[in-house]
Design a protein around this motif. Structure first.
Motif, PDB file in Angstrom:
ATOM      1  N   GLY A 218     106.125-120.380 -67.809  1.00  0.00           N
ATOM      2  CA  GLY A 218     105.890-121.475 -68.748  1.00  0.00           C
ATOM      3  C   GLY A 218     106.550-122.783 -68.350  1.00  0.00           C
ATOM      4  N   ILE A 219     107.176-122.816 -67.184  1.00  0.00           N
ATOM      5  CA  ILE A 219     107.886-124.004 -66.705  1.00  0.00           C
ATOM      6  C   ILE A 219     107.045-124.675 -65.618  1.00  0.00           C
ATOM      7  CG2 ILE A 219     110.018-124.836 -65.636  1.00  0.00           C
ATOM      8  CD1 ILE A 219     111.387-122.292 -66.725  1.00  0.00           C
ATOM      9  N   PRO A 220     106.860-125.992 -65.683  1.00  0.00           N
ATOM     10  CA  PRO A 220     106.049-126.657 -64.661  1.00  0.00           C
ATOM     11  C   PRO A 220     106.447-126.330 -63.228  1.00  0.00           C
ATOM     12  CG  PRO A 220     106.423-128.161 -66.468  1.00  0.00           C
ATOM     13  CD  PRO A 220     107.226-126.928 -66.770  1.00  0.00           C
ATOM     14  N   MET A 221     107.745-126.178 -62.958  1.00  0.00           N
ATOM     15  CA  MET A 221     108.177-125.842 -61.598  1.00  0.00           C
ATOM     16  C   MET A 221     107.957-124.371 -61.259  1.00  0.00           C
ATOM     17  SD  MET A 221     111.518-128.148 -60.620  1.00  0.00           S
ATOM     18  CE  MET A 221     111.428-127.559 -58.919  1.00  0.00           C
ATOM     19  N   GLY A 222     107.575-123.579 -62.260  1.00  0.00           N
ATOM     20  CA  GLY A 222     107.199-122.199 -62.002  1.00  0.00           C
ATOM     21  C   GLY A 222     108.341-121.216 -61.879  1.00  0.00           C
ATOM     22  N   ARG A 223     109.543-121.637 -62.225  1.00  0.00           N
ATOM     23  CA  ARG A 223     110.688-120.733 -62.124  1.00  0.00           C
ATOM     24  C   ARG A 223     111.797-121.168 -63.058  1.00  0.00           C
ATOM     25  NH1 ARG A 223     114.989-122.928 -59.342  1.00  0.00           N
ATOM     26  NH2 ARG A 223     114.547-124.794 -58.097  1.00  0.00           N
ATOM     27  N   VAL A 224     112.684-120.250 -63.353  1.00  0.00           N
ATOM     28  CA  VAL A 224     113.898-120.535 -64.109  1.00  0.00           C
ATOM     29  C   VAL A 224     114.915-121.172 -63.171  1.00  0.00           C
ATOM     30  CG1 VAL A 224     115.809-119.465 -65.381  1.00  0.00           C
ATOM     31  CG2 VAL A 224     113.465-118.643 -65.717  1.00  0.00           C
ATOM     32  N   GLY A 225     115.676-122.142 -63.661  1.00  0.00           N
ATOM     33  CA  GLY A 225     116.691-122.791 -62.848  1.00  0.00           C
ATOM     34  C   GLY A 225     117.917-121.913 -62.663  1.00  0.00           C
ATOM     35  N   THR A 226     118.728-122.243 -61.683  1.00  0.00           N
ATOM     36  CA  THR A 226     119.966-121.502 -61.446  1.00  0.00           C
ATOM     37  C   THR A 226     121.159-122.266 -62.003  1.00  0.00           C
ATOM     38  OG1 THR A 226     120.478-122.497 -59.290  1.00  0.00           O
ATOM     39  CG2 THR A 226     118.965-120.612 -59.305  1.00  0.00           C
ATOM     40  N   ALA A 227     122.204-121.520 -62.327  1.00  0.00           N
ATOM     41  CA  ALA A 227     123.432-122.152 -62.818  1.00  0.00           C
ATOM     42  C   ALA A 227     124.035-123.055 -61.746  1.00  0.00           C
ATOM     43  CB  ALA A 227     124.430-121.075 -63.235  1.00  0.00           C
ATOM     44  N   GLU A 228     123.845-122.693 -60.489  1.00  0.00           N
ATOM     45  CA  GLU A 228     124.383-123.497 -59.389  1.00  0.00           C
ATOM     46  C   GLU A 228     123.689-124.861 -59.316  1.00  0.00           C
ATOM     47  OE1 GLU A 228     125.638-119.548 -59.112  1.00  0.00           O
ATOM     48  OE2 GLU A 228     123.564-120.266 -59.159  1.00  0.00           O
ATOM     49  N   GLU A 229     122.390-124.889 -59.569  1.00  0.00           N
ATOM     50  CA  GLU A 229     121.667-126.168 -59.585  1.00  0.00           C
ATOM     51  C   GLU A 229     122.201-127.073 -60.688  1.00  0.00           C
ATOM     52  OE1 GLU A 229     117.192-125.251 -57.970  1.00  0.00           O
ATOM     53  OE2 GLU A 229     117.774-124.297 -59.852  1.00  0.00           O
ATOM     54  N   PHE A 230     122.460-126.492 -61.833  1.00  0.00           N
ATOM     55  CA  PHE A 230     123.040-127.245 -62.946  1.00  0.00           C
ATOM     56  C   PHE A 230     124.426-127.760 -62.576  1.00  0.00           C
ATOM     57  CE2 PHE A 230     124.926-128.054 -67.031  1.00  0.00           C
ATOM     58  CZ  PHE A 230     123.870-128.420 -67.858  1.00  0.00           C
ATOM     59  N   ALA A 231     125.226-126.887 -61.957  1.00  0.00           N
ATOM     60  CA  ALA A 231     126.598-127.241 -61.595  1.00  0.00           C
ATOM     61  C   ALA A 231     126.642-128.370 -60.576  1.00  0.00           C
ATOM     62  CB  ALA A 231     127.327-126.015 -61.060  1.00  0.00           C
ATOM     63  N   ASN A 232     125.665-128.431 -59.685  1.00  0.00           N
ATOM     64  CA  ASN A 232     125.638-129.499 -58.685  1.00  0.00           C
ATOM     65  C   ASN A 232     125.561-130.871 -59.346  1.00  0.00           C
ATOM     66  OD1 ASN A 232     125.763-127.763 -56.487  1.00  0.00           O
ATOM     67  ND2 ASN A 232     123.540-127.651 -56.255  1.00  0.00           N
ATOM     68  N   LEU A 233     124.734-130.987 -60.381  1.00  0.00           N
ATOM     69  CA  LEU A 233     124.592-132.271 -61.073  1.00  0.00           C
ATOM     70  C   LEU A 233     125.854-132.593 -61.869  1.00  0.00           C
ATOM     71  CD1 LEU A 233     122.953-134.718 -61.735  1.00  0.00           C
ATOM     72  CD2 LEU A 233     121.718-133.397 -63.467  1.00  0.00           C
ATOM     73  N   ALA A 234     126.450-131.580 -62.498  1.00  0.00           N
ATOM     74  CA  ALA A 234     127.699-131.798 -63.232  1.00  0.00           C
ATOM     75  C   ALA A 234     128.789-132.295 -62.294  1.00  0.00           C
ATOM     76  CB  ALA A 234     128.138-130.509 -63.927  1.00  0.00           C
ATOM     77  N   CYS A 235     128.862-131.716 -61.102  1.00  0.00           N
ATOM     78  CA  CYS A 235     129.883-132.117 -60.129  1.00  0.00           C
ATOM     79  C   CYS A 235     129.662-133.561 -59.683  1.00  0.00           C
ATOM     80  CB  CYS A 235     129.847-131.166 -58.942  1.00  0.00           C
ATOM     81  SG  CYS A 235     131.292-131.265 -57.871  1.00  0.00           S
ATOM     82  N   PHE A 236     128.418-133.937 -59.475  1.00  0.00           N
ATOM     83  CA  PHE A 236     128.106-135.320 -59.112  1.00  0.00           C
ATOM     84  C   PHE A 236     128.564-136.283 -60.202  1.00  0.00           C
ATOM     85  CE2 PHE A 236     125.013-138.797 -59.781  1.00  0.00           C
ATOM     86  CZ  PHE A 236     125.307-139.569 -58.664  1.00  0.00           C
TER      87      PHE A 236
END
Length: 260
Positions: A218-236
């Motif tokens: 149900g997500i346009p990108m076709g997959r669930v995101g990872t916690a690491e992807e989220f963490a990368n933006l938080a770190c930035f």
């Protein structure tokens, strides 16, 4: 881009699992001292070991219930005693409490607001003076996409998260003259411990990977995101690389939300 947080100290609520643990791991590997806050001491100890494998600084854990004002004050004191400062505050603690409006009691409303809104208010208020004195601070409020586009049956979570978005903008305005940058990150469907629990509860006979793959359809990108992807933006956002970014509200959702 090599994001560095050397010499900084981060305090992360809900830091023992999922997104909070991923943020702590990423920030610690980038050079920050990190303090992990969560309720269960034994889970925190396991998280400390995990973060410590790649950490370049100190790792501190504090067992506390951030929905309680006295616990928040005690935890902040413990972080100050153990690490000496708080440069980066990540308000991540929370649950996905939802239900039909007429079934939600005052007690449930209050518990949700205490955990998701008042914990962030109290911790920001405690960290604010030292950030202003040093003329450097970062506050990141982890919300969800329901704060921008709430659906029927999404209370009380969507309401408390929407209040968190307003709080983010207010703090960003007041913090800007002091170089205290305040931003919100909105979770869509991200791999986390809550989905592990939900998969186990459903006992549908499918593997966890199959369960995530089905959600991802149900997500346009076709997959669930990872916690690491989220963490990368938080770190930035916590770094000097984001020195002109404040008052923003960023979806991390693979374009799941209909609202920017």
């Amino acid at each position: 881009m090599d994001i560095r947080l050397d010499g900084r100290t981060a305090m992360i609520t809900g830091g023992s699992k999922g997104i909070g643990l991923a943020i702590a791991t990423r920030m610690a590997a980038s050079g920050a001292d990190v303090a992990l806050l969560a309720r269960r001491a034994e889970v925190l100890e396991a998280a400390k070991q995990a973060v410590g494998r790649t950490a370049r600084g100190r790792v501190l854990t504090v067992a506390c219930d951030v929905s309680q004002a006295a616990e928040v004050a005690r935890a902040h004191d413990a972080v100050m005693a153990g690490l000496g400062r708080v440069d980066i505050l990540v308000n991540n603690a929370g649950t996905s409490q939802t239900g039909a409006f007429t079934t939600i009691t005052d007690e449930v409303w209050q518990a949700d607001l205490d955990l998701k809104l008042f914990a962030a208010i109290r911790l920001a208020r405690l960290a604010w003076p030292q950030m202003a004195e040093r003329h450097w601070g970062r506050i990141i409020n982890v919300l969800n996409i329901g704060a921008k586009a709430p659906k029927a049956g999404s209370a009380p979570t969507a309401v408390s998260r929407a209040a968190g978005m307003a709080l983010t903008k207010i703090l960003a305005g007041e913090g800007a003259p002091h170089n205290i940058l305040v931003n919100a990150l909105h979770v869509g469907l991200i791999e986390s411990d809550q989905w592990v629990r939900r998969h186990a509860q459903q006992q549908a006979g499918s593997t966890y990977d199959d369960f995530l793959a089905e959600m991802g359809k149900g997500i346009p990108m076709g997959r669930v995101g990872t916690a690491e992807e989220f963490a990368n933006l938080a770190c930035f956002l916590a770094s000097d690389a984001a020195s002109y970014v404040t008052g923003t509200s960023i979806n991390v959702d693979g374009n799941l939300s209909p609202v920017m």
